[in-house]
Design a protein around this motif. Structure first.
Motif, short mmCIF file in Angstrom:
data_model
loop_
_atom_site.label_atom_id
_atom_site.label_comp_id
_atom_site.label_asym_id
_atom_site.label_seq_id
_atom_site.Cartn_x
_atom_site.Cartn_y
_atom_site.Cartn_z
N GLY A 1 47.01 39.00 46.84
CA GLY A 1 45.68 39.28 46.30
C GLY A 1 45.61 39.42 44.81
N ASP A 2 46.67 39.06 44.09
CA ASP A 2 46.69 39.19 42.63
C ASP A 2 45.75 38.18 41.97
OD1 ASP A 2 48.85 41.20 42.23
OD2 ASP A 2 50.08 39.67 43.23
N ASN A 3 44.76 38.69 41.23
CA ASN A 3 43.89 37.89 40.35
C ASN A 3 43.04 36.85 41.08
OD1 ASN A 3 44.65 39.24 38.04
ND2 ASN A 3 46.29 37.79 37.53
N VAL A 4 42.88 37.00 42.39
CA VAL A 4 41.95 36.12 43.10
C VAL A 4 40.56 36.73 43.04
CG1 VAL A 4 41.37 34.97 45.27
CG2 VAL A 4 43.76 35.22 44.59
N VAL A 5 40.40 37.87 43.68
CA VAL A 5 39.15 38.64 43.59
C VAL A 5 39.37 39.89 42.74
CG1 VAL A 5 37.46 39.99 44.90
CG2 VAL A 5 38.21 37.76 45.75
N ASP A 6 40.49 40.56 42.98
CA ASP A 6 40.80 41.80 42.27
C ASP A 6 41.89 41.55 41.22
OD1 ASP A 6 39.04 43.31 43.91
OD2 ASP A 6 40.56 43.28 45.51
N ARG A 7 41.76 42.26 40.10
CA ARG A 7 42.73 42.11 39.02
C ARG A 7 44.10 42.65 39.44
NH1 ARG A 7 42.93 40.80 34.09
NH2 ARG A 7 40.68 40.47 33.97
N SER A 8 45.16 41.96 39.02
CA SER A 8 46.52 42.36 39.35
C SER A 8 47.04 43.42 38.39
CB SER A 8 47.44 41.14 39.31
OG SER A 8 48.79 41.52 39.48
N LEU A 9 47.81 44.35 38.93
CA LEU A 9 48.50 45.35 38.11
C LEU A 9 49.94 44.92 37.83
CD1 LEU A 9 47.25 48.62 39.88
CD2 LEU A 9 46.34 47.50 37.82
N ALA A 10 50.35 43.79 38.42
CA ALA A 10 51.74 43.35 38.29
C ALA A 10 51.97 42.46 37.07
CB ALA A 10 52.16 42.60 39.56
N MET A 11 50.88 42.06 36.40
CA MET A 11 51.02 41.15 35.25
C MET A 11 50.25 41.69 34.05
SD MET A 11 50.61 37.47 37.22
CE MET A 11 49.47 38.11 38.45
N PRO A 12 50.76 42.73 33.40
CA PRO A 12 50.06 43.28 32.23
C PRO A 12 49.93 42.28 31.09
CG PRO A 12 52.27 44.21 32.45
CD PRO A 12 51.99 43.47 33.70
N TRP A 13 50.78 41.27 31.10
CA TRP A 13 50.72 40.26 30.05
C TRP A 13 49.52 39.32 30.19
CZ3 TRP A 13 50.94 35.66 32.59
CH2 TRP A 13 51.63 35.62 33.81
N TYR A 14 48.88 39.28 31.36
CA TYR A 14 47.70 38.44 31.56
C TYR A 14 46.45 39.31 31.45
CZ TYR A 14 44.15 35.45 33.63
OH TYR A 14 42.99 34.74 33.84
N THR A 15 45.61 38.98 30.49
CA THR A 15 44.40 39.79 30.24
C THR A 15 43.12 38.99 30.50
OG1 THR A 15 44.45 39.16 27.89
CG2 THR A 15 45.57 41.22 28.52
N GLY A 16 43.26 37.79 31.07
CA GLY A 16 42.09 36.96 31.33
C GLY A 16 41.37 37.36 32.61
N PRO A 17 40.35 36.59 32.99
CA PRO A 17 39.55 36.90 34.18
C PRO A 17 40.25 36.51 35.46
CG PRO A 17 38.76 34.88 33.15
CD PRO A 17 39.83 35.42 32.25
N THR A 18 39.77 37.07 36.57
CA THR A 18 40.22 36.64 37.89
C THR A 18 39.52 35.34 38.25
OG1 THR A 18 38.47 37.82 39.05
CG2 THR A 18 40.50 39.05 38.59
N ILE A 19 39.95 34.72 39.34
CA ILE A 19 39.30 33.49 39.81
C ILE A 19 37.83 33.76 40.12
CG2 ILE A 19 39.23 31.73 41.60
CD1 ILE A 19 41.62 31.35 39.86
#
Length: 422
Positions: free
Chosen positions: A192-210
């Motif tokens: 479920g990372d960055n599809v609907v909800d923002r991931s906490l596992a990738m602090p280096w990614y600051t862009g939007p979710t899908i």
């Protein structure tokens, strides 16, 4: 405002998913449906039970969509599976296309009506031939926004360096094909990372979710409306008792009003004196409306003739185009065809096969002997009768056509007039 009114007033975005086999497309679509709460309770319960029976740790979201895909692989003809979901901001129509290379023609179907394409790649493999093939189709069809979902990022330990390499490779391919509005998102559909909800596992990614991208991208409306009138006649309606003569069809581009001056074949022009719809007379019809036009002058028109605005296309017997092969039958220069353009169907032939696009991006093949299923080729076509041809525009409102086998009526290829890559 009640719920039904809210749904009716929300914008609708059409999108298409594409990717190679085993890139996790089924799980991605299932995740979208599940996390936007677009799955019925009984369907979810069934998936949970099946997942448990198979020993799956949690819910196997791919089961929400794999039924139709399994049917496709058994030979049942399902070109594209359509899914529907909604958020508070928008409603969505998702065309889920098969991943096998032999189904590129199905991808053309799904992308042809989509405003956004979501391409999936496996983070372990990066951009592959099928990714570039689907990106090429998107470019040909004029899709403005392409989102690359770098899936299974969890299987490479959420590596930023892996993601950046894929991002750079995709940017180079998109630039070569002229696709400018691109977005790249690292996701794990399984987790479920960055599809609907923002991931906490990738602090280096600051862009939007899908989903955030899908909610924010501009819904491209009105491009067909902005063109000059194109009204191919589908049927001539006559009632001799009342001297009624109307020309039925659909407004493919532009708009028309009572009192408008329109142009006809052979350099003639006339005025629109009435527009009939299924709801009765109307003053105006716009792109997408099916109506019957009444003309001021008694002219001899038939199915296939074009009623247009003042910027009438030139009628030609020779044109160039890009085509996608839709049949296993190989097509060569000199092959007889029928050309279905708008409501016209005329005899023709393939005058030349000028170039075969190499999807790997290494080198195109100039003057190949033939093209066939799933090939993308630049060709020239001769027709026995003149056709009012437009260059491809507004996602097929004008300038798209089919090549038909004159022997059995099967569809050989889909074409875009004047479209050329590289």
């Amino acid at each position: 405002m009640n719920a039904s009114t809210l749904i009716a007033t929300r914008e609708t975005l059409r999108l298409c998913t594409a990717g190679s086999v085993d890139d996790g497309k089924s799980t991605f679509v299932g995740r979208l449906l599940h996390d936007t709460k677009s799955v019925l309770a009984d369907q979810l319960a069934s998936v949970e039970a099946t997942s448990a029976d198979r020993g799956f740790d949690g819910i196997d979201l791919s089961l929400l969509v794999d039924g139709l895909r399994a049917e496709r692989e058994q030979g049942i003809t399902i070109d594209v599976a359509y899914r529907y979901f909604a958020t508070d901001q928008r409603t969505f129509i998702l065309a889920d296309t098969p991943g096998h290379v032999q189904y590129t023609r199905n991808t053309v179907t799904g992308m042809s009506t989509s405003q956004v394409v979501v391409l999936l790649v496996d983070a372990r493999h990066g951009v592959v031939e099928q990714t570039v093939r689907h990106l090429t189709v998107a470019a040909l069809l004029g899709v403005r926004t392409v989102i690359l979902a770098v899936n299974k990022i969890d299987l490479v330990d959420y590596s930023e360096s892996v993601f950046r390499d894929i991002e750079a490779s995709f940017a180079a391919a998109a630039d070569r094909l002229g696709v400018t509005d691109t977005h790249v998102v690292p996701i794990s559909a399984l987790r479920g990372d960055n599809v609907v909800d923002r991931s906490l596992a990738m602090p280096w990614y600051t862009g939007p979710t899908i989903l955030s991208l899908l909610e924010e991208v501009e819904v491209t409306r009105g491009r067909a409306h902005d063109l000059d009138l194109r009204f191919p006649i589908q049927w001539v309606i006559r009632e001799h008792a009342t001297d009624y003569r109307g020309y039925a069809g659909r407004v493919e581009a532009g708009s028309v009003r009572v009192g408008s001056t329109v142009t006809l074949p052979y350099g003639r022009s006339t005025e629109i004196v009435g527009i009939d719809s299924t709801d009765g007379p109307v003053e105006e019809a716009v792109a997408g409306d099916s109506v019957t036009l009444l003309l001021a002058d008694d002219v001899d028109l038939a199915r296939g003739d074009l009623i247009s605005g003042v910027q009438r296309p030139v009628e030609v017997r020779h044109f160039s185009a890009t085509v996608v092969g839709l049949t296993e039958k190989a097509l060569r220069a000199g092959a007889p065809v029928k050309v279905r353009y708008g409501t016209s169907l005329v005899r023709g032939r393939i005058a030349s096969v000028d170039r075969l696009l190499d999807i790997d991006g290494l080198a195109d093949v100039d003057h190949p002997e033939e093209f066939q299923l799933n090939d993308i080729a630049h060709i020239s076509i001769d027709t026995a009768a003149e056709l009012p041809i437009d260059g491809y525009a507004a996602r097929g409102a004008v300038g798209s056509f089919l090549l038909i086998d004159p022997a059995n009526g099967s569809t050989l290829a889909a074409g875009l007039v004047g479209t050329r890559l590289r």
